[in-house]
Design an enzyme around this catalytic site. Structure first.
Site, short mmCIF file in Angstrom:
data_model
loop_
_atom_site.label_atom_id
_atom_site.label_comp_id
_atom_site.label_asym_id
_atom_site.label_seq_id
_atom_site.Cartn_x
_atom_site.Cartn_y
_atom_site.Cartn_z
N VAL A 8 0.84 -1.20 0.00
CA VAL A 8 0.00 0.00 0.00
C VAL A 8 0.87 1.25 0.00
O VAL A 8 0.58 2.23 -0.71
CB VAL A 8 -0.95 0.00 1.21
CG1 VAL A 8 -1.61 1.36 1.40
CG2 VAL A 8 -2.03 -1.08 1.03
N GLU A 9 1.95 1.24 0.76
CA GLU A 9 2.78 2.43 0.89
C GLU A 9 3.51 2.80 -0.41
O GLU A 9 3.45 3.95 -0.85
CB GLU A 9 3.81 2.25 2.02
CG GLU A 9 3.22 2.27 3.41
CD GLU A 9 2.68 3.64 3.80
OE1 GLU A 9 3.05 4.65 3.16
OE2 GLU A 9 1.88 3.70 4.75
N THR A 10 4.21 1.84 -1.01
CA THR A 10 5.07 2.20 -2.14
C THR A 10 5.06 1.20 -3.29
O THR A 10 5.90 1.26 -4.17
CB THR A 10 6.54 2.35 -1.67
OG1 THR A 10 6.98 1.12 -1.08
CG2 THR A 10 6.69 3.49 -0.69
#
Length: 350
Positions: free
Chosen positions: A134-136
């Site tokens: 989700v982050e990167t």
């Protein structure tokens, strides 16, 4: 190659965050202008240097070269009031084929490190994989904002129209202090690092204070590298959750049935996502649980997810669900992380 921060665990022991400076308001600089003539920024630099025992000219030069980013100022503003949230649309951004396949490759490649992290910290591999995805998107989207610019801009020109402007500006001043101390100890040029519009860095998008407190050398090479070492990233994410109170073996949430017409919605939603109800008191207020949830040994919270004009979705969040929201204070984010990791784990099975 993106520059990485070379730190020993001892070098990560920094002093407490900066105190709020008593100062007169300074006029904002214009888009792209530097902060070398900004009175509050320069006063902060002098104070920081004294408290951290840094060269005042170096600190002033770093803060002074930062450029104001109007885009960062716009992006930190909350969405307009009345704009409906949509869990189904939010979920679709992350539970999608490209991210699922990338997550599967990541898990297969780093299975040993994920197993080690789960054994060491009790945090499921699925949650670690979900966060990084989700982050990167597993390191594909690290952000292209110069971290120094974003932190200085938001420290000294945080938008006054924000409902929590003063507290948020103080937060970014603390993060700026941690960032400059961190890069100075590591011998890294602060202007060389890039990240998100808030100054988050690396695959797990750690803010500088989180890097200092939770990032670890999990691959044993003597340095902490959240830009180029997926193994350090895996260990650091697991360490983060463990430090925030993750309880091994506890589910993050249970299904729940809600009849808004008969349930005491005001009471159930009053604590927001903070677990506050025993299973018995939860059901007494009109929330219907399955057999597993009724045996939950801790507290529960009613997590409400809007779906635009469609009926809302609900789950019963546990203490571990609340821990996931400490990474990003959003129940939508937490659900996306949990469901992405679960979907990828299901793909591993024959």
């Amino acid at each position: 190659m993106i520059a990485f921060l070379r730190l020993s665990l001892c070098a990560m022991l920094l002093l407490p965050g900066a105190a709020t400076l008593a100062r007169a308001p300074s006029p904002p600089v214009t888009e792209g202008a530097t902060y070398d003539q900004h009175p509050a920024a320069m006063a902060f630099a002098t104070d920081l240097a004294e408290r951290r025992h840094l060269d005042p000219s170096w600190v002033r030069a770093q803060i002074g070269q930062a450029r104001r980013l109007d885009r960062a100022i716009r992006l930190v503003m909350p969405p307009p009031k009345g704009q409906p949230k949509n869990w189904a649309a939010y979920r679709a951004r992350f539970i999608e084929p490209r991210r699922l396949q990338a997550g599967l490759r990541f898990w297969q490649t780093h299975r040993e490190a994920l197993d080690k992290a789960e054994a060491t910290y009790g945090v499921p591999a699925s949650l670690i994989v979900g966060v990084i995805g989700v982050e990167t998107l597993y390191g594909e989207h690290l952000g292209n904002f110069r971290v120094l610019d974003t932190l200085v801009t938001l420290a000294f020109d945080f938008p006054a129209a924000h409902p929590r402007a003063e507290a948020r500006a103080a937060f970014f001043r603390d993060e700026l202090e941690q960032f400059l101390s961190l890069t100075h100890r590591a011998g890294i040029d602060p202007a060389s690092l890039r990240g998100s519009y808030t100054g988050a860095m690396g695959w797990p998008q750690f803010m500088p204070s989180s890097w200092v407190r939770y990032a670890i050398d999990f691959d044993g090479d003597g340095r902490v590298d959240l830009f180029d070492s997926p193994v350090d990233v895996i260990g650091s994410v697991a360490h983060y959750f463990q430090r925030f109170g993750w309880q091994p073996g506890m589910p993050t949430h249970y299904p729940v049935r809600i009849d808004p017409g008969s349930a005491d919605m005001e009471a159930l939603l009053a604590p927001d996502i903070l677990p506050s109800f025993s299973p018995d008191s939860f059901e007494a207020k009109g929330a219907r649980l399955d057999a597993n949830a009724r045996q939950h040994p801790g507290k529960l919270a009613l997590v409400e997810l809007e779906n635009g004009s469609a009926p809302r979705s609900y789950v019963a969040g546990t203490e571990n669900f609340y821990v996931v929201t400490r990474y990003n204070w959003s129940s939508y984010y937490a659900m996306a992380v949990i469901e992405l990791g679960a979907a990828i784990e299901a793909m591993l099975k024959p």
